[in-house]
Design a protein around this motif. Structure first.
Motif, PDB file in Angstrom:
ATOM      1  N   THR A 107      28.370 -44.049 -20.475  1.00  0.00           N
ATOM      2  CA  THR A 107      28.799 -44.943 -21.546  1.00  0.00           C
ATOM      3  C   THR A 107      28.640 -44.292 -22.913  1.00  0.00           C
ATOM      4  OG1 THR A 107      26.636 -46.068 -21.593  1.00  0.00           O
ATOM      5  CG2 THR A 107      28.332 -47.026 -20.184  1.00  0.00           C
ATOM      6  N   ILE A 108      27.631 -43.472 -23.062  1.00  0.00           N
ATOM      7  CA  ILE A 108      27.457 -42.736 -24.317  1.00  0.00           C
ATOM      8  C   ILE A 108      28.540 -41.672 -24.459  1.00  0.00           C
ATOM      9  CG2 ILE A 108      25.929 -41.136 -25.546  1.00  0.00           C
ATOM     10  CD1 ILE A 108      23.579 -42.834 -24.409  1.00  0.00           C
ATOM     11  N   ALA A 109      28.839 -40.969 -23.364  1.00  0.00           N
ATOM     12  CA  ALA A 109      29.903 -39.954 -23.386  1.00  0.00           C
ATOM     13  C   ALA A 109      31.249 -40.597 -23.724  1.00  0.00           C
ATOM     14  CB  ALA A 109      29.972 -39.234 -22.042  1.00  0.00           C
ATOM     15  N   ALA A 110      31.468 -41.812 -23.244  1.00  0.00           N
ATOM     16  CA  ALA A 110      32.719 -42.513 -23.557  1.00  0.00           C
ATOM     17  C   ALA A 110      32.820 -42.810 -25.045  1.00  0.00           C
ATOM     18  CB  ALA A 110      32.822 -43.803 -22.754  1.00  0.00           C
ATOM     19  N   GLY A 111      31.718 -43.182 -25.656  1.00  0.00           N
ATOM     20  CA  GLY A 111      31.725 -43.402 -27.107  1.00  0.00           C
ATOM     21  C   GLY A 111      31.998 -42.114 -27.851  1.00  0.00           C
ATOM     22  N   ALA A 112      31.360 -41.034 -27.414  1.00  0.00           N
ATOM     23  CA  ALA A 112      31.574 -39.735 -28.058  1.00  0.00           C
ATOM     24  C   ALA A 112      33.023 -39.267 -27.901  1.00  0.00           C
ATOM     25  CB  ALA A 112      30.620 -38.693 -27.477  1.00  0.00           C
ATOM     26  N   ALA A 113      33.625 -39.614 -26.761  1.00  0.00           N
ATOM     27  CA  ALA A 113      35.017 -39.230 -26.509  1.00  0.00           C
ATOM     28  C   ALA A 113      36.005 -40.180 -27.172  1.00  0.00           C
ATOM     29  CB  ALA A 113      35.270 -39.182 -25.005  1.00  0.00           C
ATOM     30  N   ARG A 114      35.483 -41.192 -27.850  1.00  0.00           N
ATOM     31  CA  ARG A 114      36.321 -42.165 -28.567  1.00  0.00           C
ATOM     32  C   ARG A 114      37.248 -42.953 -27.633  1.00  0.00           C
ATOM     33  NH1 ARG A 114      32.904 -40.891 -32.097  1.00  0.00           N
ATOM     34  NH2 ARG A 114      33.455 -40.235 -34.179  1.00  0.00           N
ATOM     35  N   VAL A 115      36.723 -43.296 -26.437  1.00  0.00           N
ATOM     36  CA  VAL A 115      37.483 -44.134 -25.514  1.00  0.00           C
ATOM     37  C   VAL A 115      37.723 -45.480 -26.184  1.00  0.00           C
ATOM     38  CG1 VAL A 115      37.348 -45.375 -23.304  1.00  0.00           C
ATOM     39  CG2 VAL A 115      36.611 -42.995 -23.446  1.00  0.00           C
ATOM     40  N   ASN A 116      38.930 -45.991 -26.045  1.00  0.00           N
ATOM     41  CA  ASN A 116      39.299 -47.285 -26.602  1.00  0.00           C
ATOM     42  C   ASN A 116      38.316 -48.347 -26.121  1.00  0.00           C
ATOM     43  OD1 ASN A 116      40.792 -50.005 -25.967  1.00  0.00           O
ATOM     44  ND2 ASN A 116      41.887 -49.072 -27.676  1.00  0.00           N
ATOM     45  N   LEU A 117      37.796 -49.161 -27.033  1.00  0.00           N
ATOM     46  CA  LEU A 117      36.773 -50.141 -26.693  1.00  0.00           C
ATOM     47  C   LEU A 117      37.269 -51.148 -25.653  1.00  0.00           C
ATOM     48  CD1 LEU A 117      33.906 -51.179 -27.094  1.00  0.00           C
ATOM     49  CD2 LEU A 117      34.743 -52.518 -29.036  1.00  0.00           C
ATOM     50  N   GLY A 118      38.516 -51.563 -25.736  1.00  0.00           N
ATOM     51  CA  GLY A 118      39.054 -52.514 -24.753  1.00  0.00           C
ATOM     52  C   GLY A 118      39.078 -51.930 -23.350  1.00  0.00           C
ATOM     53  N   VAL A 119      39.526 -50.694 -23.239  1.00  0.00           N
ATOM     54  CA  VAL A 119      39.537 -50.003 -21.941  1.00  0.00           C
ATOM     55  C   VAL A 119      38.108 -49.831 -21.451  1.00  0.00           C
ATOM     56  CG1 VAL A 119      40.073 -47.793 -20.816  1.00  0.00           C
ATOM     57  CG2 VAL A 119      41.722 -48.834 -22.390  1.00  0.00           C
ATOM     58  N   PHE A 120      37.215 -49.439 -22.346  1.00  0.00           N
ATOM     59  CA  PHE A 120      35.807 -49.257 -22.020  1.00  0.00           C
ATOM     60  C   PHE A 120      35.218 -50.536 -21.433  1.00  0.00           C
ATOM     61  CE2 PHE A 120      31.367 -49.794 -23.202  1.00  0.00           C
ATOM     62  CZ  PHE A 120      30.790 -48.625 -22.739  1.00  0.00           C
ATOM     63  N   VAL A 121      35.376 -51.644 -22.141  1.00  0.00           N
ATOM     64  CA  VAL A 121      34.792 -52.922 -21.706  1.00  0.00           C
ATOM     65  C   VAL A 121      35.376 -53.338 -20.356  1.00  0.00           C
ATOM     66  CG1 VAL A 121      34.672 -55.398 -22.229  1.00  0.00           C
ATOM     67  CG2 VAL A 121      34.145 -53.714 -24.004  1.00  0.00           C
ATOM     68  N   ALA A 122      36.674 -53.185 -20.178  1.00  0.00           N
ATOM     69  CA  ALA A 122      37.301 -53.590 -18.916  1.00  0.00           C
ATOM     70  C   ALA A 122      36.748 -52.788 -17.739  1.00  0.00           C
ATOM     71  CB  ALA A 122      38.816 -53.418 -19.002  1.00  0.00           C
ATOM     72  N   LEU A 123      36.699 -51.479 -17.859  1.00  0.00           N
ATOM     73  CA  LEU A 123      36.237 -50.652 -16.747  1.00  0.00           C
ATOM     74  C   LEU A 123      34.741 -50.841 -16.470  1.00  0.00           C
ATOM     75  CD1 LEU A 123      38.244 -47.381 -17.449  1.00  0.00           C
ATOM     76  CD2 LEU A 123      38.604 -49.021 -15.588  1.00  0.00           C
ATOM     77  N   VAL A 124      33.941 -50.898 -17.524  1.00  0.00           N
ATOM     78  CA  VAL A 124      32.503 -51.094 -17.347  1.00  0.00           C
ATOM     79  C   VAL A 124      32.240 -52.462 -16.711  1.00  0.00           C
ATOM     80  CG1 VAL A 124      30.317 -51.414 -18.585  1.00  0.00           C
ATOM     81  CG2 VAL A 124      31.805 -49.493 -19.157  1.00  0.00           C
ATOM     82  N   ALA A 125      32.920 -53.490 -17.181  1.00  0.00           N
ATOM     83  CA  ALA A 125      32.709 -54.842 -16.655  1.00  0.00           C
ATOM     84  C   ALA A 125      33.105 -54.927 -15.181  1.00  0.00           C
ATOM     85  CB  ALA A 125      33.487 -55.862 -17.478  1.00  0.00           C
ATOM     86  N   ILE A 126      34.179 -54.276 -14.791  1.00  0.00           N
ATOM     87  CA  ILE A 126      34.598 -54.302 -13.382  1.00  0.00           C
ATOM     88  C   ILE A 126      33.514 -53.689 -12.499  1.00  0.00           C
ATOM     89  CG2 ILE A 126      36.214 -53.293 -11.716  1.00  0.00           C
ATOM     90  CD1 ILE A 126      38.385 -53.616 -13.943  1.00  0.00           C
ATOM     91  N   GLY A 127      33.025 -52.525 -12.886  1.00  0.00           N
ATOM     92  CA  GLY A 127      31.994 -51.863 -12.095  1.00  0.00           C
ATOM     93  C   GLY A 127      30.704 -52.658 -12.029  1.00  0.00           C
ATOM     94  N   LYS A 128      30.291 -53.176 -13.166  1.00  0.00           N
ATOM     95  CA  LYS A 128      29.032 -53.926 -13.211  1.00  0.00           C
ATOM     96  C   LYS A 128      29.157 -55.252 -12.468  1.00  0.00           C
ATOM     97  CE  LYS A 128      27.303 -51.513 -17.197  1.00  0.00           C
ATOM     98  NZ  LYS A 128      25.887 -51.278 -17.285  1.00  0.00           N
TER      99      LYS A 128
END
Length: 144
Positions: A107-128
């Motif tokens: 999740t930290i690497a995703a922030g550093a890579a500037r992953v779109n927050l909406g995409v980030f939240v969707a993928l993280v939420a699905i896994g969790k």
């Protein structure tokens, strides 16, 4: 009853950040004790843990100035390992943000890579949510 859901939310949120909290134990305990609605418990845990990961995403956005701080949630070795995996597999690694050891680093690497927050939240939420659904199902099975 609100305090019960609030405690679960807090444990799930903190479990995704720098503190060593086990939200899985809290969720499983509530399920086995028959406290709260299983579907609502699943939702509360997922939202809390996902929002905690958003904190990590924000930390990743400022990683260059933050990663050498004592409180930073990921060691340099773990971060490098997660970054390599993240570069190789991309945003899909966020489905595994729930994993111990490397999940926070993803999740930290995703922030550093500037992953779109909406995409980030969707993928993280699905896994969790999938991880918590297994815990809820296991708890309900244990009660049967």
């Amino acid at each position: 009853m609100v305090a019960l859901y609030g405690a679960l939310f807090l444990s799930a949120f903190l479990a995704a950040t720098i503190l060593p909290v086990s939200s899985e134990v809290v969720l499983a305990g509530l399920i086995v004790a028959g406290r709260g609605d299983p579907g609502l418990l699943l939702m509360v845990a997922t939202v809390g843990n996902t929002l905690g990961s958003v904190v990590n995403w924000v930390l990743g956005r400022g990683i260059d100035s933050l990663r050498n701080r004592r409180w930073f949630p990921v060691t340099p070795d773990r971060y490098e390992q997660a970054s390599r995996i993240f570069r190789r597999f991309g945003e899909w690694t966020l489905l595994f943000a729930w994993l111990p050891v490397v999940g926070d680093a993803f999740t930290i690497a995703a922030g550093a890579a500037r992953v779109n927050l909406g995409v980030f939240v969707a993928l993280v939420a699905i896994g969790k949510a999938a991880r918590y659904a297994v815990i809820v199902a296991g708890g309900l099975w244990a009660m049967a």
